[in-house]
Design a protein around this motif. Structure first.
Motif, PDB file in Angstrom:
ATOM      1  N   VAL A 139       5.897   0.353  -5.433  1.00 54.43           N
ATOM      2  CA  VAL A 139       4.497   0.458  -5.824  1.00 54.43           C
ATOM      3  C   VAL A 139       3.587   0.302  -4.608  1.00 54.43           C
ATOM      4  O   VAL A 139       2.663   1.107  -4.385  1.00 54.43           O
ATOM      5  N   VAL A 140       3.845  -0.720  -3.796  1.00 53.01           N
ATOM      6  CA  VAL A 140       2.993  -0.990  -2.637  1.00 53.01           C
ATOM      7  C   VAL A 140       3.104   0.125  -1.606  1.00 53.01           C
ATOM      8  O   VAL A 140       2.095   0.620  -1.087  1.00 53.01           O
ATOM      9  N   SER A 142       4.098   3.203  -2.043  1.00 52.96           N
ATOM     10  CA  SER A 142       3.534   4.450  -2.558  1.00 52.96           C
ATOM     11  C   SER A 142       2.042   4.498  -2.271  1.00 52.96           C
ATOM     12  O   SER A 142       1.489   5.551  -1.901  1.00 52.96           O
ATOM     13  N   ARG A 143       1.391   3.366  -2.424  1.00 54.34           N
ATOM     14  CA  ARG A 143      -0.040   3.275  -2.138  1.00 54.34           C
ATOM     15  C   ARG A 143      -0.309   3.471  -0.646  1.00 54.34           C
ATOM     16  O   ARG A 143      -1.205   4.221  -0.245  1.00 54.34           O
ATOM     17  N   ILE A 144       0.473   2.831   0.180  1.00 50.07           N
ATOM     18  CA  ILE A 144       0.269   2.903   1.629  1.00 50.07           C
ATOM     19  C   ILE A 144       0.507   4.309   2.164  1.00 50.07           C
ATOM     20  O   ILE A 144      -0.241   4.810   3.015  1.00 50.07           O
ATOM     21  N   GLY A 146       0.538   7.156   0.394  1.00 45.49           N
ATOM     22  CA  GLY A 146      -0.192   8.200  -0.299  1.00 45.49           C
ATOM     23  C   GLY A 146       0.683   9.161  -1.072  1.00 45.49           C
ATOM     24  O   GLY A 146       0.282  10.295  -1.339  1.00 45.49           O
ATOM     25  N   ARG A 148       4.200   9.304  -4.184  1.00 47.80           N
ATOM     26  CA  ARG A 148       5.059   8.545  -5.093  1.00 47.80           C
ATOM     27  C   ARG A 148       6.416   8.321  -4.452  1.00 47.80           C
ATOM     28  O   ARG A 148       7.116   9.264  -4.093  1.00 47.80           O
ATOM     29  N   VAL A 249      -3.525   9.734   3.996  1.00 50.66           N
ATOM     30  CA  VAL A 249      -3.161   8.344   4.231  1.00 50.66           C
ATOM     31  C   VAL A 249      -3.776   7.803   5.509  1.00 50.66           C
ATOM     32  O   VAL A 249      -3.753   6.618   5.770  1.00 50.66           O
ATOM     33  N   LEU A 254      -7.047   2.115   4.449  1.00 52.90           N
ATOM     34  CA  LEU A 254      -5.660   1.907   4.058  1.00 52.90           C
ATOM     35  C   LEU A 254      -4.809   1.376   5.201  1.00 52.90           C
ATOM     36  O   LEU A 254      -3.940   0.560   5.010  1.00 52.90           O
TER      37      LEU A 254
END
Length: 258
Positions: A139-140, A142-144, A146, A148, A249, A254
């Motif tokens: 989850v983390v 994927s956010r960093i 940009g 899945r 990203v 970010l």
């Protein structure tokens, strides 16, 4: 050569003499256009001799550095010898070389491609605290990054020429850093990361270690590595290496300073 690209498959190996011949022969059969480099990470068995006898390039490290240290050497070798693609593959037989073409195809739109175990292919399972840790990391990250990601600790990865150069100059050697920190570092410097689904096999040698206590330690260490990866200043000389592709990203909120 595979599709006009020089491909090097890097196999970090520590006491893998028993299983190496099988995986090397499989690579030679399924990927005749690829070269292999076995990085003997301070083995006390005859890993290096077995690899050489099977027809692979071999590098012997004087003592055990861990997967990160072995891969740093592998990327330097790939960069110095002008390879277009470097692929990390375990020496214990878990990674099926038949998926390499899928990783290579995805490199048309990414700098780093991860062979993901939890993306609808195969039946590989993890349970308990280790599963929670891996989900949280996914989850983390994927956010960093940009995109899945479902398997951020996979050791089955392919990278293109710009990223080979990047990793040849900067690749973490700490435990978990070779997967988590390398991914965060690449994302912070603008490299694009994607994944493709793969099925993992049972290892042919060695015994995996797993327990709730070890899983919680794993989660704690992974969190620390992730935090350090986000705040650590990247070397200034890496800015000169231009990714083949770029994504959103790169937003400062970010990634912070590089």
């Amino acid at each position: 050569m595979i599709d006009g690209k020089r491909v090097l498959i890097i196999l970090p190996a520590w006491n893998e003499a028993e299983g190496l011949p099988k995986i090397l022969r499989e690579i030679q059969q399924k990927l005749p256009g690829a070269d292999t480099l076995v990085v003997d990470d301070g083995s006390v068995d005859n890993t290096a001799a077995v690899a050489a006898a099977t027809g692979s390039r071999v590098a012997q490290l004087p003592y055990n550095l861990g997967v990160g240290g072995a891969m740093r050497f592998g990327y330097r070798y790939a960069h110095l010898h002008g390879y277009d693609v470097a692929i990390q593959c375990d020496a214990d037989g878990q990674h099926d070389p038949a998926y390499v073409p899928a990783l290579l195809a995805k490199l048309d739109e990414a700098d780093l491609v991860i062979g993901a175990r939890f993306d609808g292919e195969g039946s590989y399972k993890v349970r308990g605290p280790r599963k929670w840790a891996m989900k949280l990391l996914s989850v983390v990250l994927s956010r960093i990054t940009g995109t899945r990601l479902t398997d951020t600790t996979s050791g089955f990865k392919a990278c293109n020429k710009p990223l080979i150069e990047f990793f040849s100059q900067w690749y973490p050697v700490e435990y978990l850093g070779d997967t988590i920190e390398s991914m965060v570092g690449a994302a912070r410097c603008g490299f694009t990361i994607r994944q493709v689904p793969v099925a993992m096999r049972e290892r042919t040698t060695g015994t995996p270690s797993a327990s709730p206590v070890k899983a919680m330690i794993y989660l704690a260490r992974a969190g620390l590595v992730l935090l350090l990866a986000m705040i650590r200043r990247m070397p200034a000389n890496l800015k000169a290496i231009q990714p083949a592709t770029r994504t959103a990203v790169n937003r400062p909120e970010l990634i912070g300073k590089v």
